[in-house]
Design a protein around this motif. Structure first.
Motif, PDB file in Angstrom:
ATOM      1  N   ILE B 546     -15.128   0.298   6.057  1.00 33.89           N
ATOM      2  CA  ILE B 546     -15.830  -0.413   4.985  1.00 33.89           C
ATOM      3  C   ILE B 546     -15.462  -1.894   5.003  1.00 33.89           C
ATOM      4  N   ALA B 547     -14.180  -2.177   5.202  1.00 36.72           N
ATOM      5  CA  ALA B 547     -13.739  -3.575   5.225  1.00 36.72           C
ATOM      6  C   ALA B 547     -14.432  -4.327   6.355  1.00 36.72           C
ATOM      7  N   LYS B 548     -14.584  -3.639   7.488  1.00 37.61           N
ATOM      8  CA  LYS B 548     -15.219  -4.290   8.625  1.00 37.61           C
ATOM      9  C   LYS B 548     -16.699  -4.548   8.333  1.00 37.61           C
ATOM     10  N   HIS B 549     -17.310  -3.593   7.629  1.00 37.55           N
ATOM     11  CA  HIS B 549     -18.718  -3.718   7.305  1.00 37.55           C
ATOM     12  C   HIS B 549     -18.978  -4.936   6.426  1.00 37.55           C
ATOM     13  N   TYR B 550     -18.043  -5.204   5.505  1.00 32.51           N
ATOM     14  CA  TYR B 550     -18.233  -6.327   4.582  1.00 32.51           C
ATOM     15  C   TYR B 550     -17.411  -7.537   4.995  1.00 32.51           C
ATOM     16  N   GLU B 551     -17.231  -7.713   6.265  1.00 36.09           N
ATOM     17  CA  GLU B 551     -16.436  -8.802   6.828  1.00 36.09           C
ATOM     18  C   GLU B 551     -16.796 -10.161   6.221  1.00 36.09           C
ATOM     19  N   LYS B 552     -18.086 -10.337   5.951  1.00 41.18           N
ATOM     20  CA  LYS B 552     -18.553 -11.668   5.587  1.00 41.18           C
ATOM     21  C   LYS B 552     -18.229 -12.049   4.137  1.00 41.18           C
ATOM     22  N   LEU B 553     -17.854 -11.053   3.346  1.00 46.45           N
ATOM     23  CA  LEU B 553     -17.457 -11.358   1.964  1.00 46.45           C
ATOM     24  C   LEU B 553     -16.126 -12.102   1.981  1.00 46.45           C
ATOM     25  N   SER B 554     -15.986 -13.059   1.068  1.00 45.74           N
ATOM     26  CA  SER B 554     -14.707 -13.769   1.023  1.00 45.74           C
ATOM     27  C   SER B 554     -13.675 -12.862   0.353  1.00 45.74           C
ATOM     28  N   ILE B 555     -12.484 -12.947   0.852  1.00 49.92           N
ATOM     29  CA  ILE B 555     -11.447 -12.004   0.447  1.00 49.92           C
ATOM     30  C   ILE B 555     -10.492 -12.664  -0.544  1.00 49.92           C
ATOM     31  N   GLU B 556     -10.075 -11.881  -1.511  1.00 50.89           N
ATOM     32  CA  GLU B 556      -9.079 -12.394  -2.450  1.00 50.89           C
ATOM     33  C   GLU B 556      -7.719 -11.814  -2.120  1.00 50.89           C
ATOM     34  N   GLU B 557      -6.717 -12.503  -2.556  1.00 52.09           N
ATOM     35  CA  GLU B 557      -5.358 -11.984  -2.379  1.00 52.09           C
ATOM     36  C   GLU B 557      -5.099 -10.980  -3.494  1.00 52.09           C
ATOM     37  N   ILE B 558      -4.747  -9.787  -3.150  1.00 49.95           N
ATOM     38  CA  ILE B 558      -4.460  -8.766  -4.167  1.00 49.95           C
ATOM     39  C   ILE B 558      -2.966  -8.472  -4.130  1.00 49.95           C
ATOM     40  N   GLN B 559      -2.313  -8.558  -5.256  1.00 52.45           N
ATOM     41  CA  GLN B 559      -0.851  -8.432  -5.269  1.00 52.45           C
ATOM     42  C   GLN B 559      -0.396  -6.978  -5.326  1.00 52.45           C
ATOM     43  N   SER B 560      -0.785  -6.278  -6.371  1.00 56.32           N
ATOM     44  CA  SER B 560      -0.198  -4.950  -6.568  1.00 56.32           C
ATOM     45  C   SER B 560      -1.162  -3.855  -6.108  1.00 56.32           C
ATOM     46  N   VAL B 561      -0.843  -3.316  -4.969  1.00 56.45           N
ATOM     47  CA  VAL B 561      -1.662  -2.243  -4.413  1.00 56.45           C
ATOM     48  C   VAL B 561      -0.770  -1.040  -4.153  1.00 56.45           C
ATOM     49  N   LYS B 562      -1.192   0.113  -4.578  1.00 58.25           N
ATOM     50  CA  LYS B 562      -0.383   1.318  -4.356  1.00 58.25           C
ATOM     51  C   LYS B 562      -1.254   2.351  -3.648  1.00 58.25           C
ATOM     52  N   GLU B 563      -0.793   2.804  -2.507  1.00 61.12           N
ATOM     53  CA  GLU B 563      -1.568   3.800  -1.777  1.00 61.12           C
ATOM     54  C   GLU B 563      -0.992   5.179  -2.045  1.00 61.12           C
ATOM     55  N   ILE B 564      -1.803   6.108  -2.505  1.00 58.77           N
ATOM     56  CA  ILE B 564      -1.338   7.470  -2.761  1.00 58.77           C
ATOM     57  C   ILE B 564      -1.897   8.355  -1.668  1.00 58.77           C
ATOM     58  N   ALA B 565      -1.000   8.846  -0.817  1.00 61.28           N
ATOM     59  CA  ALA B 565      -1.438   9.555   0.386  1.00 61.28           C
ATOM     60  C   ALA B 565      -2.329  10.738   0.044  1.00 61.28           C
ATOM     61  N   GLY B 566      -3.407  10.849   0.741  1.00 56.21           N
ATOM     62  CA  GLY B 566      -4.296  12.002   0.567  1.00 56.21           C
ATOM     63  C   GLY B 566      -5.220  11.885  -0.628  1.00 56.21           C
ATOM     64  N   GLN B 567      -5.067  10.842  -1.435  1.00 54.62           N
ATOM     65  CA  GLN B 567      -5.938  10.725  -2.612  1.00 54.62           C
ATOM     66  C   GLN B 567      -6.711   9.410  -2.657  1.00 54.62           C
ATOM     67  N   GLY B 568      -5.996   8.306  -2.572  1.00 52.78           N
ATOM     68  CA  GLY B 568      -6.705   7.039  -2.627  1.00 52.78           C
ATOM     69  C   GLY B 568      -5.777   5.867  -2.870  1.00 52.78           C
ATOM     70  N   ILE B 569      -6.356   4.796  -3.384  1.00 48.86           N
ATOM     71  CA  ILE B 569      -5.598   3.563  -3.613  1.00 48.86           C
ATOM     72  C   ILE B 569      -5.741   3.167  -5.090  1.00 48.86           C
ATOM     73  N   GLU B 570      -4.663   2.674  -5.642  1.00 52.66           N
ATOM     74  CA  GLU B 570      -4.700   2.131  -7.000  1.00 52.66           C
ATOM     75  C   GLU B 570      -4.317   0.665  -6.909  1.00 52.66           C
ATOM     76  N   ALA B 571      -4.947  -0.197  -7.695  1.00 49.22           N
ATOM     77  CA  ALA B 571      -4.583  -1.614  -7.640  1.00 49.22           C
ATOM     78  C   ALA B 571      -4.811  -2.274  -8.984  1.00 49.22           C
ATOM     79  N   TRP B 572      -4.035  -3.312  -9.235  1.00 50.62           N
ATOM     80  CA  TRP B 572      -4.221  -4.098 -10.450  1.00 50.62           C
ATOM     81  C   TRP B 572      -4.541  -5.525 -10.044  1.00 50.62           C
ATOM     82  N   HIS B 573      -5.605  -6.037 -10.603  1.00 50.96           N
ATOM     83  CA  HIS B 573      -6.009  -7.396 -10.233  1.00 50.96           C
ATOM     84  C   HIS B 573      -6.748  -8.020 -11.410  1.00 50.96           C
ATOM     85  N   ASN B 574      -6.356  -9.223 -11.788  1.00 49.46           N
ATOM     86  CA  ASN B 574      -6.996  -9.926 -12.914  1.00 49.46           C
ATOM     87  C   ASN B 574      -7.100  -9.041 -14.157  1.00 49.46           C
TER      88      ASN B 574
END
Lengths: 52, 810
Positions: B546-574
């Protein structure tokens, strides 16, 4: 009737000469490629047109 | 639905142009390579190339420019060169890309492009080319580079060249046929007076001359024409089983000796005409069946996939070394787009390795200095230096080929034709001996006569004829439909299957990145931007795609990212809480009938959206599975389980789907199925399926275009014809029935013949009528029958499709 024997010899001689011609052409590779010779005949034509 | 988007085809190769910038005059090009070829051809006034056929070119695949450096090595180059003197050199190449008269024209006019080239001879049937050139004007390496730049890269494997030199020049297949046909025709002609009732009493001299001439003409048929039947029979007897050639050889020998005996003792004319006729028809049948597709290679092993030689760096000097001679500790320089042949350690700082060759998975991994690289990876982007840790033959990758499956000789299994012939021969011997006993009692003078007559008239020749013609015609039809069969036994094997194993990438789905469908629901583009930025940091295959597909979008710096194996990703931003993952993890409801893999996200639990990732499935695959109901199927994929959902959707419910399989595991899976007594067919494309293809009872390799290389297999199928698989199997089963049917029909002729033979009144003229009558009718049945099979299983389908298409257009 015995003239048939003579005719047989003559006809076999003719037939064998064709057979020899066939064996020569087959071992000479004339039946190896059945596509390009038919196509090549068009090529020369086109080049001549270009030159004219 | 009307698609407004028009596809622009490349003026050189006909591929769809993605890039609008590569225009010149009114011509469009798909890539820089195609444009360059066009420019070269224009410059040399060779535009005839484009006049002969529309868009005849081959897509130019960028390869390392120094790919042919190894040809500077004399010992390697000398193997390719067939003739050399002080001025010129002659070399022969195999060019599989050759496909039309334009190719032929261009290759035969190479001399216009470089004055060092003197002459080129193309053999289109073999896809080979012989080039004479002046070595001081153009080197062998430059010649190869020239061909490569035109899109006709010569395929060089030293093994082929070595084989070429050791095997004697093949005799034209027409030579034997022509000779036997000549003898058959002449004997028939010379026998005519005798058929029409010329008697020994009328003119003994003439009759004897005719008979001895016949005998003379039949000698080449017996000793040369029929020799292959004798050889096959002898070989089968040596291996302690009896194949169909054995009873046929017996009949031929018997016919010949009896004829010689009759002629020498002035008791009759013998059956030389029938003998020559049957040998002639059988030879045509064999030739039809054996009609080799010379440009297809069914026995490629891994060595064809690797470069022939490598550049070894030794004391800061470059050396070319043959791949088999690479030793432990050698420093190798591997160019971009080349395949790493040995297990090694990376010594360059960074490398991008694509393992799709081994796994089938389209994924590029980055490696750092000191990391272990397994053989089979393809170097991307820039060339690298590595240190070999194992010689070529012991690498992880090549070890697959040391498996038992590759060592076993094709073991002989008698097919159903031979089974029938066995019973037929037994019945025949029984009839013959009963006849012999009967005549011994009634009139011993007739006994030997009747015995040999039975064996002569009723040999299983028609059985051989019907099977070889039916298989021969069917193979021809199959190749027109895009399935190329190695030999007739493969068709028999097709009728006995009960399990079919599919590979995923390249077989069921197309080899492209999965399609991404975004369902925004109530999300905004801003949300998407944040989500993609989060995904960029994750290593999960979904996120990467998915990230590769949307390569052209400008990317923001995301600080707090938590990856939960087998389920998904949680993140806090703004001040927002973002969850990405499965539907249950995110806590949202999605429609059930989605065929594909789902990635959902939510922002603060309110805003929701999801992505669907879909592999592009070849058309007709779903219909194929519903047609293949009789067979159990399974999926073996080297890919990750990313497309599990989608595959479950396509495959029948109870089939097993296995993902992340190594080539070895694939082979083992096939083996375990065979242990359960199943006849397994494997369909796959890449070299990662090579083991499974070889292990299976019937391996079919899938190719995108007819000149690409495929691993060793029993058959090769065009990628877009995989959906027709069921039709192929059905026609094979139909062909088997056809053979049995026409054999039963030919028994009718046999019955007439046996009647004459048993009653000891078999005249040469009766044999001379029965033999061609039965042979020709059996050949006709095969011809018409295979046409009918083709019509029922393919033509009807095609017509329906055509009809549907027309319907849509109107």
């Amino acid at each position: 009737m015995n003239v048939i024997i003579f005719l047989l010899a003559v006809s076999l001689l003719v037939a064998i000469s064709f057979l020899v011609a066939f064996i020569w052409s087959a071992s000479n590779g004339q039946f190896d490629d059945d596509y390009s010779p038919a196509q090549r005949i068009f090529f020369t034509d086109n080049i001549e047109n270009e030159n004219n | 639905m009307i698609k407004t988007e028009t596809k622009i085809a490349c003026s050189h190769c006909g591929e769809t142009c993605m890039n609008q910038e590569l225009q010149q005059d009114d011509l469009n090009f798909c890539c820089l390579g195609c444009k360059q070829v066009n420019a070269i051809l224009h410059q040399h006034k060779m535009t005839d190339y484009y006049c002969l056929n529309p868009m005849p070119g081959n897509k130019i695949i960028s390869s390392a420019s120094n790919k042919f450096d190894y040809l500077e090595d004399e010992s390697i180059a000398s193997k390719l060169i067939s003739f050399k003197n002080a001025q010129h050199t002659q070399v022969q190449f195999f060019i599989p890309q050759m496909h039309c008269s334009s190719c032929l024209w261009l290759l035969e006019h190479l001399y216009k492009l470089n004055e060092g080239i003197l002459q080129t001879d193309v053999n289109f049937t073999d896809k080979s080319i012989r080039i004479s050139f002046q070595q001081d004007r153009i080197s062998l390496k430059e010649l190869c580079n020239l061909l490569m730049s035109l899109g006709y890269e010569p395929h060089i494997t030293l093994k082929d060249y070595e084989e070429e030199k050791t095997k004697p020049k093949p005799v034209s297949k027409y030579l034997k046929l022509g000779l036997v046909g000549f003898c058959f025709g002449n004997i028939m002609l010379i026998s005519f007076p005798e058929y029409l009732g010329l008697d020994l009493a009328d003119n003994p001299l003439l009759l004897n001359v005719l008979r001895f001439t016949n005998l003379g003409i039949s000698l080449p048929v017996f000793f040369y024409g029929a020799s292959e039947f004798f050889k096959n029979a002898w070989q089968s007897i040596k291996q302690k089983h009896i194949n169909i050639d054995a009873p046929i050889s017996l009949a031929i020998v018997l016919t010949f000796t009896r004829s010689v005996f009759e002629i020498l003792t002035h008791t009759g004319a013998g059956y030389l005409d029938s003998m020559c006729g049957i040998v002639f028809f059988m030879l045509i049948g064999r030739g039809l069946q054996r009609k080799t597709l010379t440009h297809l290679k069914f026995n490629r092993d891994y060595t064809s996939y690797f470069p022939i030689a490598l550049t070894v760096v030794k004391d800061k000097e470059m050396q070319v070394k043959k791949i088999q001679e690479v030793e432990e500790g050698d420093v190798l320089k591997i160019n971009s787009q080349e395949i790493i042949p040995v297990d090694c350690i990376l010594s360059s700082r960074l490398a991008d390795i694509d393992y799709s060759f081994v796994t089938g998975e389209n994924d590029c991994t980055s490696m750092h200095a000191g990391e272990l690289i397994y053989a089979g990876g393809k170097v991307m982007h820039s060339s690298i230096e590595v240190i070999a840790i194992k010689p070529f033959s012991q690498s992880h990758f090549t070890s697959l080929w040391n498996n038992q499956a590759f060592k076993k000789e094709e073991e002989y299994k008698s097919n159903f034709v031979e089974l029938i012939s066995k019973y037929f021969s037994l019945a025949l011997i029984l009839i013959a001996s009963l006849t012999f006993v009967y005549w011994q009692i009634v009139n011993p003078a007739n006994a030997w006569n009747a015995l040999t007559a039975v064996l002569i008239i009723a040999c299983p020749c028609t059985l051989l004829l019907t099977s070889s013609y039916t298989f021969g015609y069917l193979m021809e039809w199959f190749s027109k439909e895009g399935l190329f069969i190695k030999n007739a036994d493969t068709i028999t094997k097709m009728t006995q299957l009960d399990h079919i194993v599919f590979d995923k990438t390249g077989t069921i789905s197309e080899v492209v990145q999965p399609e991404i469908i975004f369902m925004p629901l109530n999300s905004t583009i801003e949300d998407l931007r944040v989500v993609v930025s989060i995904m960029k940091q994750s290593n999960h295959p979904f996120s990467k795609i998915i990230a590769k597909h949307y390569e052209k979008l400008s990317i923001e710096e995301i600080q707090s990212v938590k990856e939960i194996a087998g389920q998904g990703i949680e993140a806090w931003h703004n001040e927002q809480h973002i969850k990405i993952g499965s539907a249950s993890f995110v806590g949202m409801q999605v429609p059930n009938e989605i065929s594909g893999s789902l990635v959902c996200f939510s922002v603060d639990g309110k805003t929701q959206a999801y992505f669907i990732l879909k592999n592009k499935i070849r058309s007709g695959i779903k219909e194929l599975f519903s047609a293949l109901k009789k067979y159990s199927v399974s999926l073996l994929s080297g890919d990750n389980a990313l497309s599990v959902q989608q595959m479950k959707h396509i495959f029948p419910k109870d089939s097993s789907l296995l993902f992340q399989q190594t080539p070895q595991q694939k082979l083992d899976y096939i083996h375990s199925l065979q242990m359960q007594g199943k006849k397994v067919m494997m369909i796959g494309d890449g070299i990662n399926d090579a083991g499974a293809l070889k292990q299976s009872d019937l391996g079919i390799s899938v190719v995108e275009n007819h000149f690409s290389f495929s691993p060793a297999s029993d058959a090769i199928i065009h990628a877009d014809r995989v959906a027709n698989l069921h039709a192929f199997i059905q026609s094979a089963i139909g062909a088997k029935r056809l053979i049995i049917g026409s054999f039963i029909y030919s028994l009718f002729y046999n019955a007439i013949g046996i009647y004459f033979a048993v009653s000891a009144q078999l005249k040469p003229v009766i044999a001379a009528i029965l033999m061609p009558a039965s042979s020709i009718s059996v050949i006709l049945i095969a011809f018409v029958g295979t046409r009918y099979l083709h019509y029922t299983y393919f033509q009807k389908n095609n017509e329906k499709q055509r009809h549907d298409k027309n319907h849509v257009l109107r």
